[in-house]
Design a protein around this motif. Structure first.
Motif, PDB file in Angstrom:
ATOM      1  N   SER A 200     -44.638 -19.960 -27.975  1.00  0.00           N
ATOM      2  CA  SER A 200     -44.878 -19.311 -26.682  1.00  0.00           C
ATOM      3  C   SER A 200     -43.701 -18.442 -26.248  1.00  0.00           C
ATOM      4  O   SER A 200     -43.812 -17.674 -25.297  1.00  0.00           O
TER       5      SER A 200
ATOM      6  N   ASN B 263     -52.337 -20.030 -27.513  1.00  0.00           N
ATOM      7  CA  ASN B 263     -52.052 -21.444 -27.208  1.00  0.00           C
ATOM      8  C   ASN B 263     -52.938 -21.951 -26.073  1.00  0.00           C
ATOM      9  O   ASN B 263     -53.411 -23.084 -26.108  1.00  0.00           O
ATOM     10  N   ASP B 264     -53.153 -21.118 -25.045  1.00  0.00           N
ATOM     11  CA  ASP B 264     -54.031 -21.510 -23.933  1.00  0.00           C
ATOM     12  C   ASP B 264     -55.437 -21.792 -24.459  1.00  0.00           C
ATOM     13  O   ASP B 264     -56.080 -22.769 -24.071  1.00  0.00           O
TER      14      ASP B 264
ATOM     15  N   SER C  58     -49.281 -14.999 -28.302  1.00  0.00           N
ATOM     16  CA  SER C  58     -49.019 -16.413 -28.566  1.00  0.00           C
ATOM     17  C   SER C  58     -49.387 -17.262 -27.352  1.00  0.00           C
ATOM     18  O   SER C  58     -49.945 -18.353 -27.495  1.00  0.00           O
ATOM     19  N   GLN C  59     -49.106 -16.749 -26.158  1.00  0.00           N
ATOM     20  CA  GLN C  59     -49.483 -17.478 -24.937  1.00  0.00           C
ATOM     21  C   GLN C  59     -51.005 -17.585 -24.829  1.00  0.00           C
ATOM     22  O   GLN C  59     -51.550 -18.667 -24.567  1.00  0.00           O
TER      23      GLN C  59
ATOM     24  N   TYR D 243     -46.999 -12.470 -34.757  1.00  0.00           N
ATOM     25  CA  TYR D 243     -47.328 -13.874 -34.511  1.00  0.00           C
ATOM     26  C   TYR D 243     -47.964 -14.525 -35.742  1.00  0.00           C
ATOM     27  O   TYR D 243     -47.916 -15.736 -35.902  1.00  0.00           O
TER      28      TYR D 243
END
Ligand SMILES: [Mn+2]
Length: 255
Positions: free
Chosen positions: A149, A50-51, A46-47, A157
Motif C-alpha cells: 500500500s 488491497n481494498d 495497490s490501495q 505493482y
C-alpha cells in the motif's frame, strides 16, 4: 479442484466505454459466471486492489485492466490450469498470462493490440518469473501475499507483488491462459512511471537488476532512459480503442 465461485475479478475503471467493450464483454463476465468488482476513482492501484481483496473472500482474485478481454472458455481453462499449478507448484502465490524471467527472457501468451500481434508462444509449461505484466494478475489468497500500500501511482505493482511473493518464499508463474490486451500506445514513461521506477529501485536494491516487460530495474536508470527514448515519437494516447476485442480474440484463435 477449483470452482467458478472461487474466483473474483477486480478492475480499476476510468473509462466505462472501454470496460463495456473489453473486460465486461468477456463471455464469463457478461454471463455473471465471474463476479466483477469495478473500482472507480482509485488513488493508487495497490490501495484499490488491497481494498478489493478485503471486500471479497474468493480464493483466487483476478486483477485485470479494463482493456483486457477474456476469451470464451477462459474461466474453465483457468480452473484447469490453476488446479494443475497448485498440484505441480504448491507454493504458487501469483500468476499471470505474461511475465519476464529473472534473466530477462519473456514468457507468456497474449494478443497485444498496440503491437498488432501475439506476444509469446503457445505450449509453455508454468514458468517461474521475476515480474508479471499488469494486464492480468492472478492472486492466490491463501498465500497471504498483498499489494504494497506504500506503492504510489499505477505502475510497477506487478513486478512489486511478484518480488514480494518471492521474498516471502512463494512462487510466481507465467501460465498459458491467453487473453486479449486491447491496449493503446503508452505515450510517456515520465512523471508517474519515473516516480514508481525510482521507488522500486530503492525498495529492491538488493535484488537488482529486475527485468520487467517495459525495461530493467537497475542501479543506474539507463534502461529507463532507453525506454523513454524509444517512445519519443509516440504521440498522445488515442481516445478510441484500436480494434474490436472479440474480433482480436477470434483472429488470435483464442475463441
Ligand atoms: Mn491495459
Amino acid at each position: 479442484m477449483l470452482k467458478p465461485e472461487d474466483f473474483c475479478l477486480v478492475a480499476a475503471v476510468n473509462d466505462d466505454g472501454i470496460l463495456s467493450q473489453c473486460l465486461a464483454r468477456s463471455p464469463d463476465v457478461a454471463s455473471g459466471r465471474i463476479r466483477l468488482d469495478a473500482i472507480r476513482g482509485a488513488s493508487s492501484m495497490s490501495q484499490a486492489y488491497n481494498d478489493a481483496l478485503d471486500r471479497c473472500d474468493a480464493q483466487i482474485v483476478l486483477f485485470a485492466h479494463q482493456d483486457v478481454y477474456l476469451p470464451a472458455g477462459w474461466l474453465d481453462r483457468a480452473i484447469e490450469a490453476l488446479s494443475k499449478l497448485a498440484a505441480s507448484h504448491p507454493g504458487w502465490a501469483v500468476a499471470g498470462p505474461y511475465g519476464v524471467m529473472a534473466d530477462g527472457r519473456h514468457v507468456g501468451r497474449v494478443w497485444d493490440a498496440t503491437m498488432c500481434r501475439e506476444l509469446g508462444d503457445a505450449g509453455f509449461a508454468p514458468t517461474l518469473v521475476g515480474s508479471l505484466d499488469e494486464l492480468l494478475l492472478i492472486l492466490r489468497r491463501v498465500s497471504g501475499v498483498r499489494f504494497d500500500s506504500m506503492l504510489l501511482d499505477f505502475h510497477l505493482y506487478g513486478t512489486d507483488i511478484v518480488q514480494m511473493a518471492l521474498a516471502q518464499g512463494h512462487g510466481a508463474y507465467a501460465v498459458e491462459l491467453p487473453v486479449v490486451h486491447n491496449n493503446r500506445p503508452v505515450g510517456t514513461l515520465r512523471s508517474g512511471y519515473a516516480r514508481a521506477y525510482a521507488h522500486a529501485r530503492r525498495k529492491w536494491r538488493a535484488q537488482l537488476p529486475i527485468w520487467t516487460s517495459i525495461c530493467a530495474l537497475s542501479r543506474w536508470p539507463f534502461a529507463l532512459w532507453r525506454a523513454q527514448w524509444r517512445r519519443r515519437r509516440v504521440s498522445q494516447r488515442p481516445d478510441a480503442l484500436l480494434a474490436d476485442a472479440r474480433e482480436l480474440a477470434r483472429h488470435a484463435g483464442y475463441e
